[in-house]
Design an enzyme around this catalytic site. Structure first.
Site, mmCIF file in Angstrom:
data_model
loop_
_atom_site.group_PDB
_atom_site.id
_atom_site.type_symbol
_atom_site.label_atom_id
_atom_site.label_comp_id
_atom_site.label_asym_id
_atom_site.label_seq_id
_atom_site.Cartn_x
_atom_site.Cartn_y
_atom_site.Cartn_z
ATOM 1 N N GLU A 1 40.512 36.010 46.582
ATOM 2 C CA GLU A 1 39.746 35.967 45.330
ATOM 3 C C GLU A 1 38.456 36.757 45.461
ATOM 4 O O GLU A 1 38.038 37.447 44.530
ATOM 5 C CB GLU A 1 39.451 34.507 44.960
ATOM 6 C CG GLU A 1 38.871 34.315 43.557
ATOM 7 C CD GLU A 1 37.347 34.315 43.523
ATOM 8 O OE1 GLU A 1 36.772 34.222 42.423
ATOM 9 O OE2 GLU A 1 36.702 34.412 44.590
ATOM 10 N N GLU B 1 37.070 25.830 40.846
ATOM 11 C CA GLU B 1 36.130 26.674 41.579
ATOM 12 C C GLU B 1 34.964 25.857 42.122
ATOM 13 O O GLU B 1 34.783 24.684 41.781
ATOM 14 C CB GLU B 1 35.586 27.780 40.673
ATOM 15 C CG GLU B 1 36.327 29.100 40.796
ATOM 16 C CD GLU B 1 36.044 29.820 42.109
ATOM 17 O OE1 GLU B 1 35.284 29.290 42.958
ATOM 18 O OE2 GLU B 1 36.587 30.919 42.307
#
Length: 332
Positions: free
Chosen positions: A195, A218
């Site tokens: 990511e 997240e």
């Protein structure tokens, strides 16, 4: 909760293997199917009540570095993997490569810098205690990862350590799997790679799953540093999970956003709305790749993308409560 253990595992972008194996070992007996795709994403499936697919994801990788050269004096030149301000890494301990050779990041001393001479990755080096190139080459090689050294600590309701972005999300997904919830949707728990280097793992993962909806978990910047005015605070520690309406490259699906807020309010779970749009997440990549309506829910953290992040454990617990309720309900 596996925050401390996950924080201490080295897992720089492209080198997530040890993180993946830890997670796989924890969940393999609690899911219906589990696989690692060609890129290295770990996908765990649990059957739900209806034949619609929900993808819930967190990324395994952390920001770090890669060895770009071994100098004649035995020092290592490095380049960043992910977004790291070089000013926050000086004097910090690191581990290099699979052998986890201990080193320290150094640069030209501040008092010898001239004027506004800038600290950059061009002029910082890693010292692994060698004085000759050949000596260093016996321990490390060009292309080895460089990770911040393990340093996780729990202090009451607080935890500090490296890589809480996004090992916080990974820990939540493990906890949700182990909770054995009565899932509404066929649910794919995706622990994705890379990511931090451009959202590389989530797109192919979503393309494989073809979900009807997606939730990205997240660990996001809080911005509640004492020196920041309130207007600059994206979120704050101690005020619950962060529900994101929009960030760089993607406006989160309004239906999912409103549903998450409704669940939080109905169950008196403290929550906050992310107040800045800087930064991006895998939600953008998933939406672009597959056209899947997506939402981001985060744990707030201070000092992400640095050697030491700080997270409030109550925020973690409240994020878990919110997600555990969302996963058992019809959302769309």
């Amino acid at each position: 909760m596996f925050l401390k253990e996950l924080s201490d595992i080295p897992g720089v972008s492209g080198f997530e293997g040890k993180v993946r194996e830890f997670i796989k070992e924890k969940i393999k007996d609690k899911v219906d199917q589990i696989e690692v795709d060609k890129l290295g994403n770990l996908i765990a499936f649990k059957k739900g009540k209806v034949n619609k697919k929900l993808m819930i994801s967190a990324h395994m990788d952390e920001v770090g570095f890669i060895v770009s050269n071994i100098e004649e004096d035995g020092k290592l030149s490095i380049l960043p993997l992910g977004s790291i301000d070089p000013r926050v890494v000086l004097g910090k301990k690191v581990v290099v490569g699979e052998k986890q050779i201990l080193g320290v990041i150094g640069s030209k001393p501040i008092h010898l810098m001239e004027g506004y001479e800038k600290v950059s990755f061009e002029n910082i080096k890693v010292d692994i205690g060698t004085t000759k190139k050949q000596e260093a080459e016996a321990k490390v090689k060009i292309g080895d990862f460089v990770s911040f050294a393990p340093n996780a600590m729990v202090h009451g309701e607080w935890i500090s350590g490296k890589a809480l972005d996004d090992r916080g999300g990974c820990s939540l997904l493990i906890d949700l799997i182990l909770e054995d919830l009565d899932l509404y949707y066929d649910t794919f728990f995706a622990f994705v790679i890379q990511e931090e280097t451009g959202l590389r793992g989530s797109g192919p993962c979503a393309f494989k799953i073809k979900p009807d909806l997606a939730i990205v978990i997240e660990t996001t910047t809080s911005g509640d540093n004492p020196e920041f005015p309130e207007a600059r605070r994206s979120s704050e520690l101690g005020k619950g999970p962060v529900i994101t309406p929009a960030h760089r490259g993607y406006v989160n699906d309004e239906r999912l956003f409103n549903f998450a807020v409704k669940v939080a309010e109905e169950n008196k779970i403290p929550y906050q709305i992310k107040r800045r749009t800087a930064g991006g997440t895998d939600a953008a990549r998933i939406a672009i790749t597959t056209g899947t309506p997506s939402l981001v829910i985060s744990i707030p953290s201070r000092y992400i993308h640095s050697p030491i992040c700080v997270l409030n454990i109550n925020d973690y617990r409240n994020t878990f409560k919110l997600l555990s309720l969302i996963l058992i309900k019809e959302v769309l």
